[in-house]
Design an enzyme around this catalytic site. Structure first.
Site, short mmCIF file in Angstrom:
data_model
loop_
_atom_site.label_atom_id
_atom_site.label_comp_id
_atom_site.label_asym_id
_atom_site.label_seq_id
_atom_site.Cartn_x
_atom_site.Cartn_y
_atom_site.Cartn_z
N SER A 1 0.84 -1.19 0.00
CA SER A 1 0.00 0.00 0.00
C SER A 1 0.87 1.23 0.00
O SER A 1 1.79 1.35 0.82
CB SER A 1 -0.92 0.01 1.22
OG SER A 1 -1.60 1.25 1.32
N ILE B 1 19.99 -5.46 5.46
CA ILE B 1 19.74 -5.95 4.11
C ILE B 1 20.34 -7.33 3.92
O ILE B 1 19.78 -8.18 3.23
CB ILE B 1 20.25 -4.93 3.07
CG1 ILE B 1 19.34 -3.69 3.10
CG2 ILE B 1 20.27 -5.53 1.67
CD1 ILE B 1 19.80 -2.56 2.21
N LYS C 1 31.83 1.21 -0.80
CA LYS C 1 32.11 1.15 0.64
C LYS C 1 33.19 0.11 0.90
O LYS C 1 33.04 -1.07 0.56
CB LYS C 1 30.82 0.78 1.38
CG LYS C 1 31.01 0.54 2.87
CD LYS C 1 29.69 0.10 3.52
CE LYS C 1 29.88 -0.26 4.97
NZ LYS C 1 28.63 -0.73 5.61
#
Length: 521
Positions: A43, A355, A82
């Site tokens: 949504s 992640i 990184k």
């Protein structure tokens, strides 16, 4: 009830979008067969957390699975490279060290490099200070100098082959990038807010979800990517949440972006404060900033003030407050529902693991993908894998708080004197004797990662591996000098991070992108 062993899953439903939902959808698009239909429900009224913009090297395995071109990915997500994380003020105020993705030096006759280095320091009567060993790691030296290039793969003995890297990226842009990939792979997206979850009265299995507009989306297998709400696994199936707040007391975070700099650093920075820490994540178009803190030790007004005072440039949005509790669900998979991402657990982003835990859950799901028989032995194996991985990462994060000499606030006094998990206590004890560290089978972090934090936060072992005593002292000194020199020369010859980005993967400015590329997901 009739056995359904061997009957394939035909309808898989992913509840929630964001990074977790679209990573899952993209992976399923890669592996889905013609007999499997995958639907993702999200949504636009419900926001996503999206603070995890710093990653660790295993993400390259996920992008590689999808066949993603790395330069395109960097451009599309406004990413930078990184090489590690710089920790400031953690052991003592004024300390700084880099936890690198690469390795320290090179092992000698089966003896770990850091033991050779430790003996040299002890024989010279020199103290071991944070980040001194970083002189022998290419990732550290390159990060300090703001330099970057990809490692060589042609010669495994070359110094440049020791380089490891990950990314900083815009999590929202990454989700959109993966949505496009999933759309092309046949994943169906449904816009809608879930109001009710249906269950089978006999088995308790989830059978479908009802949306606010009256539609029902049915499925055989459900993936809960609903974030902290844990709508399916927690709320509906009642899998308990195990809090780790007694070890990880931070329970709030303010996040705010600010204007970027011309030369983004190729590393994340985590700066410890009086009641938590602040992150700094440089992207191509902005810098992501945040303050993770304990509400029991600092009020929100002071926490946001400390965050804003430390920005590199003017904020480009209002600070956003996130509330959380560190911990995990007792099980990640229950019945015909598996939780991926925050719905299964949360560990603060100190080591950029959020992640990765999404990715790990997806990979393990692919390895244990069920049929409609939902073999409990396989479900138990999945749960044991995720439980151990969460627990190992938890220990590593606790180490940062526990291994401190700071006495300037109640927060640090509480962290320094807390009772830690037995698994972490054993790790520290083994290290403290003869500088030994062992990587457990499901330990995400390498031996070099543990060495970086242990030495960086002043846990110096009493001795070193006895086998080093058999090495000629002068020869060891020449070896150390040569190693340091060649690493320094290799780093100096690398382009700057900014030059590498400009040459290979410069992103368009955000305001120059097509309108449809910035539509909310």
């Amino acid at each position: 009830m009739t056995s359904r062993i061997g009957e394939p899953i035909r309808n898989m439903v992913i509840v929630g979008g964001g990074t977790a939902g679209w990573m899952t959808a993209a992976a399923m698009a890669r592996m889905a067969s013609t007999e499997l239909s995958v639907t993702l429900i999200e949504s636009e009224e419900i926001g996503t957390v999206g603070v995890g913009e710093a990653t660790i090297p295993p993400l390259m395995d996920f992008n590689g699975l999808l066949g993603i071109d790395e330069n395109e990915f960097v451009r599309e997500t406004q990413a930078t490279f990184k090489l590690g994380i710089e920790f400031v003020n953690w052991g003592r105020e004024g300390d700084r060290y880099i936890h690198p993705f690469g390795v320290y030096g090179k092992n000698v006759h089966g003896v770990k490099f850091h033991n050779v280095w430790l003996r040299d320091r002890q024989l010279a009567g020199q103290p071991v200070e944070p980040d001194q060993i970083g002189d022998y790691c290419l990732s550290v030296v390159a990060a300090r100098g703001g330099r970057f290039m990809r490692p060589t793969t042609s010669d495994p003995n070359a110094v440049l082959s020791s380089l490891r890297y990950a990314f900083h990226f815009d999590a929202g842009l990454y989700a959109r990038y993966l949505r496009k990939y999933a759309d092309q792979g046949g994943i169906k997206r449904v816009e809608g807010r879930i109001e009710h979850v249906d269950q089978d009265g006999e088995t308790g299995f989830i059978t479908g979800v009802k949306l606010s507009d009256g539609r029902t989306i049915s499925g055989d297998f459900f993936v809960d990517c609903s974030g902290f709400r844990s709508m399916l696994l927690g709320d509906k199936l009642g899998v308990p949440f195990r809090s780790w707040q007694h070890w990880l007391p931070c329970d709030r975070a303010f996040a705010v972006p600010c204007a970027g700099t011309a030369n983004p650093t190729p590393y994340t920075r985590a700066t410890a404060g009086t009641a938590g820490w602040r992150w700094r994540i440089p992207l191509q178009h902005r810098i992501g900033n945040g303050h993770v803190f304990s509400s029991a030790h600092i009020d929100e007004e002071r926490a946001v003030s400390e965050l804003l005072d430390g920005l590199d440039g003017p904020p480009t949005a209002e600070p956003r407050l996130l509330r959380f509790t560190a911990g995990r669900r007792e099980r990640s998979w229950e019945k015909n529902c598996v939780a991926i991402g925050l719905s299964g657990g949360f560990l603060e982003p100190l080591e950029s693991t959020s992640i990765h835990l999404i990715q790990s859950g997806i990979f393990k799901l692919m390895g244990l993908f069920p049929d409609q028989g939902f073999d409990q032995v396989e479900i138990d194996k999945y749960n044991s894998f995720l439980t151990e991985e969460y627990d190992r990462i938890r220990d590593f994060i606790i180490l940062h708080y526990y291994a401190t000499e700071r006495t300037d606030s109640d927060f640090w006094n509480d962290c320094r004197t807390m009772n830690i998990p037995d698994t972490l206590a054993e790790k520290i004890a083994i290290w403290s004797g003869k500088a030994r560290v062992f990587r457990e089978p499901l330990d995400l972090f390498t031996e070099d990662s543990w060495i970086a934090v242990l030495l960086g936060q002043r846990i110096v072992p009493q001795s070193y591996d006895p086998l080093v005593r058999g090495f000629d002292i002068d020869e060891s000194k020449r070896f150390l000098t040569s190693t340091r020199d060649i690493i320094g020369k290799t780093a100096h010859a690398m382009p700057t991070h900014e030059q590498f980005l400009a040459r290979h993967c410069r992103a368009q400015p955000i305001d120059a992108r097509p309108v449809n590329a910035t539509a909310p997901v």
